[in-house]
Write a protein that holds these residues in place. Structure first.
Motif, PDB file in Angstrom:
ATOM      1  N   GLY A  88      30.441  27.146  13.527  1.00 52.05           N
ATOM      2  CA  GLY A  88      29.512  26.448  14.133  1.00 52.05           C
ATOM      3  C   GLY A  88      30.084  25.319  14.714  1.00 52.05           C
ATOM      4  O   GLY A  88      31.550  24.971  14.346  1.00 52.05           O
ATOM      5  N   ILE A  89      29.489  24.283  15.519  1.00 51.73           N
ATOM      6  CA  ILE A  89      30.184  23.173  16.171  1.00 51.73           C
ATOM      7  C   ILE A  89      28.904  22.016  15.804  1.00 51.73           C
ATOM      8  O   ILE A  89      28.037  21.939  15.959  1.00 51.73           O
ATOM      9  N   ASN A  90      29.787  20.901  15.430  1.00 53.35           N
ATOM     10  CA  ASN A  90      29.150  19.500  15.213  1.00 53.35           C
ATOM     11  C   ASN A  90      29.834  18.561  15.941  1.00 53.35           C
ATOM     12  O   ASN A  90      31.005  18.017  15.383  1.00 53.35           O
ATOM     13  N   THR A  91      29.259  18.147  17.193  1.00 55.65           N
ATOM     14  CA  THR A  91      30.115  17.491  18.329  1.00 55.65           C
ATOM     15  C   THR A  91      29.188  16.237  18.665  1.00 55.65           C
ATOM     16  O   THR A  91      27.858  16.306  18.574  1.00 55.65           O
ATOM     17  N   ASN A  92      30.008  15.048  18.940  1.00 55.12           N
ATOM     18  CA  ASN A  92      29.127  13.855  19.796  1.00 55.12           C
ATOM     19  C   ASN A  92      29.267  14.159  21.257  1.00 55.12           C
ATOM     20  O   ASN A  92      28.752  13.168  22.012  1.00 55.12           O
ATOM     21  N   ARG A  93      29.577  15.426  21.884  1.00 55.05           N
ATOM     22  CA  ARG A  93      29.278  15.654  23.149  1.00 55.05           C
ATOM     23  C   ARG A  93      27.939  15.861  23.391  1.00 55.05           C
ATOM     24  O   ARG A  93      27.081  16.019  22.450  1.00 55.05           O
ATOM     25  N   THR A  94      27.608  15.812  24.599  1.00 54.74           N
ATOM     26  CA  THR A  94      25.898  15.830  24.911  1.00 54.74           C
ATOM     27  C   THR A  94      25.633  17.464  25.643  1.00 54.74           C
ATOM     28  O   THR A  94      25.892  18.107  25.160  1.00 54.74           O
ATOM     29  N   ASP A  95      25.045  17.412  26.607  1.00 56.51           N
ATOM     30  CA  ASP A  95      24.815  18.664  27.540  1.00 56.51           C
ATOM     31  C   ASP A  95      26.029  19.359  28.177  1.00 56.51           C
ATOM     32  O   ASP A  95      25.792  20.346  28.892  1.00 56.51           O
ATOM     33  N   THR A  96      27.198  18.689  28.063  1.00 55.07           N
ATOM     34  CA  THR A  96      28.396  19.155  28.626  1.00 55.07           C
ATOM     35  C   THR A  96      28.925  20.442  27.747  1.00 55.07           C
ATOM     36  O   THR A  96      29.903  21.046  28.083  1.00 55.07           O
ATOM     37  N   LEU A  97      28.788  20.580  26.549  1.00 54.36           N
ATOM     38  CA  LEU A  97      29.225  21.487  25.587  1.00 54.36           C
ATOM     39  C   LEU A  97      28.984  22.727  26.108  1.00 54.36           C
ATOM     40  O   LEU A  97      30.222  23.498  26.218  1.00 54.36           O
ATOM     41  N   PRO A  98      28.107  23.300  26.401  1.00 54.57           N
ATOM     42  CA  PRO A  98      28.106  24.772  27.224  1.00 54.57           C
ATOM     43  C   PRO A  98      28.767  25.007  28.289  1.00 54.57           C
ATOM     44  O   PRO A  98      29.529  25.923  28.243  1.00 54.57           O
ATOM     45  N   LEU A  99      29.090  24.027  29.130  1.00 52.76           N
ATOM     46  CA  LEU A  99      29.842  24.312  30.366  1.00 52.76           C
ATOM     47  C   LEU A  99      31.349  24.331  29.889  1.00 52.76           C
ATOM     48  O   LEU A  99      32.172  25.181  30.360  1.00 52.76           O
ATOM     49  N   VAL A 100      31.647  23.476  28.835  1.00 50.65           N
ATOM     50  CA  VAL A 100      33.195  23.516  28.275  1.00 50.65           C
ATOM     51  C   VAL A 100      33.399  24.846  27.720  1.00 50.65           C
ATOM     52  O   VAL A 100      34.579  25.336  28.018  1.00 50.65           O
ATOM     53  N   LEU A 101      32.397  25.259  26.928  1.00 55.00           N
ATOM     54  CA  LEU A 101      32.714  26.601  26.263  1.00 55.00           C
ATOM     55  C   LEU A 101      32.734  27.810  27.191  1.00 55.00           C
ATOM     56  O   LEU A 101      33.742  28.659  26.894  1.00 55.00           O
ATOM     57  N   GLN A 102      32.010  27.925  28.022  1.00 56.09           N
ATOM     58  CA  GLN A 102      31.884  28.849  28.895  1.00 56.09           C
ATOM     59  C   GLN A 102      33.176  28.827  29.893  1.00 56.09           C
ATOM     60  O   GLN A 102      33.640  29.854  30.248  1.00 56.09           O
ATOM     61  N   LYS A 103      33.690  27.548  30.026  1.00 57.43           N
ATOM     62  CA  LYS A 103      34.881  27.623  30.919  1.00 57.43           C
ATOM     63  C   LYS A 103      36.188  28.397  30.207  1.00 57.43           C
ATOM     64  O   LYS A 103      37.000  29.144  30.911  1.00 57.43           O
ATOM     65  N   PHE A 104      36.068  28.453  28.729  1.00 61.01           N
ATOM     66  CA  PHE A 104      37.076  28.970  28.232  1.00 61.01           C
ATOM     67  C   PHE A 104      36.555  30.531  27.482  1.00 61.01           C
ATOM     68  O   PHE A 104      37.353  31.213  26.671  1.00 61.01           O
ATOM     69  N   ASP A 105      35.331  30.727  27.956  1.00 66.29           N
ATOM     70  CA  ASP A 105      34.683  31.873  27.171  1.00 66.29           C
ATOM     71  C   ASP A 105      34.849  32.074  25.801  1.00 66.29           C
ATOM     72  O   ASP A 105      35.081  33.257  25.142  1.00 66.29           O
ATOM     73  N   ILE A 106      34.383  31.047  25.051  1.00 63.53           N
ATOM     74  CA  ILE A 106      34.264  31.088  23.604  1.00 63.53           C
ATOM     75  C   ILE A 106      33.074  30.756  23.057  1.00 63.53           C
ATOM     76  O   ILE A 106      32.950  30.597  21.775  1.00 63.53           O
ATOM     77  N   GLU A 107      32.071  30.566  23.832  1.00 62.36           N
ATOM     78  CA  GLU A 107      30.664  29.932  23.657  1.00 62.36           C
ATOM     79  C   GLU A 107      29.902  31.040  22.487  1.00 62.36           C
ATOM     80  O   GLU A 107      29.195  30.609  21.894  1.00 62.36           O
ATOM     81  N   GLY A 108      30.473  32.408  22.721  1.00 54.17           N
ATOM     82  CA  GLY A 108      29.723  33.569  21.887  1.00 54.17           C
ATOM     83  C   GLY A 108      30.318  33.285  20.205  1.00 54.17           C
ATOM     84  O   GLY A 108      29.641  34.018  19.559  1.00 54.17           O
ATOM     85  N   PHE A 109      31.295  32.542  20.177  1.00 53.93           N
ATOM     86  CA  PHE A 109      31.741  32.489  18.551  1.00 53.93           C
ATOM     87  C   PHE A 109      30.817  31.871  17.882  1.00 53.93           C
ATOM     88  O   PHE A 109      30.927  31.800  16.667  1.00 53.93           O
ATOM     89  N   PHE A 110      30.005  30.580  18.423  1.00 45.11           N
ATOM     90  CA  PHE A 110      29.642  29.727  17.576  1.00 45.11           C
ATOM     91  C   PHE A 110      27.842  29.698  17.562  1.00 45.11           C
ATOM     92  O   PHE A 110      27.269  29.856  18.543  1.00 45.11           O
ATOM     93  N   SER A 111      27.242  29.393  16.556  1.00 44.75           N
ATOM     94  CA  SER A 111      25.906  29.254  16.247  1.00 44.75           C
ATOM     95  C   SER A 111      25.697  28.806  14.954  1.00 44.75           C
ATOM     96  O   SER A 111      26.359  29.290  13.855  1.00 44.75           O
ATOM     97  N   PRO A 112      25.073  27.743  14.782  1.00 39.75           N
ATOM     98  CA  PRO A 112      24.522  26.767  15.780  1.00 39.75           C
ATOM     99  C   PRO A 112      25.313  25.990  16.290  1.00 39.75           C
ATOM    100  O   PRO A 112      26.607  25.935  15.913  1.00 39.75           O
ATOM    101  N   MET A 113      25.112  25.338  17.533  1.00 42.17           N
ATOM    102  CA  MET A 113      26.063  24.239  18.030  1.00 42.17           C
ATOM    103  C   MET A 113      25.122  22.955  18.265  1.00 42.17           C
ATOM    104  O   MET A 113      24.033  22.914  18.762  1.00 42.17           O
ATOM    105  N   VAL A 114      25.738  21.743  17.591  1.00 44.40           N
ATOM    106  CA  VAL A 114      24.984  20.693  17.184  1.00 44.40           C
ATOM    107  C   VAL A 114      25.892  19.522  18.331  1.00 44.40           C
ATOM    108  O   VAL A 114      26.906  19.320  18.201  1.00 44.40           O
ATOM    109  N   THR A 115      24.899  19.048  19.112  1.00 42.47           N
ATOM    110  CA  THR A 115      25.551  18.061  19.913  1.00 42.47           C
ATOM    111  C   THR A 115      24.667  16.476  19.546  1.00 42.47           C
ATOM    112  O   THR A 115      24.119  16.839  18.655  1.00 42.47           O
TER     113      THR A 115
END
Length: 236
Positions: free
Chosen positions: A118-145
């Motif tokens: 999972g991810i616990n970050t102080n990023r906001t709505d840019t997190l999905p964009l960043v993870l998609q850029k490197f094709d790693i978004e499918g590894f994490f659930s849940p993702m807390v911003t």
């Protein structure tokens, strides 16, 4: 608790059995220091201010977007600054981001052995964009911003939220971060903290290489965790 700097000769018995790993994002999954520096200096440039100081650069790397803007800009221009956030130019900052070396190997290993991520970050709505850029978004659930819950880091609410979703106890999980914000968040949540390339933090493990960490986890699984049920439980 003694801190251990992980190396190729670290004995695997020092690693406890884990069922989940919570990651910070910036500085842990991705190297975004230069991206953050470029992004927030665009606000400085917009309002004819001097570039960020070294202390300001460290601050924006660890805090929420709103906290960062309020910290580096005079109060009288905060409203204008938040309006500037929608400028398409600012999206170019993502081009300065790089994924951390060896991360993909570690993520694949954890998924193969049914260890939740999972991810616990102080990023906001840019997190999905960043993870998609490197094709790693499918590894994490849940993702807390910083916008998911009422309280952002270092408040432990994000960690508690993830533990609840996973139905896990704090002792079954570790938190990997790179700032005092992560250290404090993990401590307040009762979760073991591993510091990534941040030797001054108070952590159980200090990790300089995901390749080395992955090799150590593999040894622990084969030599220490064997027969204890690790990796056998399937998660939905």
């Amino acid at each position: 608790m003694e801190s251990i700097h992980i190396s190729p000769v670290t004995p695997p018995e020092v690693v406890k059995e884990i069922k989940g790993v919570i990651f910070d994002c910036d500085g842990v999954l991705i190297n975004s220091f230069e991206s953050n520096k470029w992004y927030y200096n665009k606000f400085k440039e917009k309002f004819d201010l001097d570039p960020m100081t070294a202390d300001e650069e460290k601050f924006v790397h660890a805090h929420t977007h709103a906290e960062s803007l309020k910290q580096i800009l005079p109060k009288e221009i905060h409203e204008q600054a938040f309006e500037f956030c929608s400028d398409p130019l600012l999206k170019e900052g993502i081009n300065y981001i790089q994924v951390e070396d060896g991360l993909s190997r570690l993520l694949e290993w954890l998924r193969t052995h049914n260890i939740r991520m999972g991810i616990n970050t102080n990023r906001t709505d840019t997190l999905p964009l960043v993870l998609q850029k490197f094709d790693i978004e499918g590894f994490f659930s849940p993702m807390v911003t910083s916008t998911t819950l009422p309280n952002s880091k270092p408040h432990p609410e994000g960690v508690h939220y993830i533990l609840d979703k996973w139905n896990m106890k704090p002792e079954e999980v570790v938190y990997i971060g790179d700032t005092w914000v992560d250290e404090s968040c993990a401590e307040r949540a009762g979760v073991e903290f591993w510091a990534y390339r941040s030797p001054t933090l108070n952590a159980r493990f200090h990790v300089d290489s995901y390749w080395t960490l992955c090799n150590l986890l593999e040894k622990a699984r084969n030599d220490v965790w064997a027969g204890c049920g690790c990796g056998q439980q399937k998660f939905i």
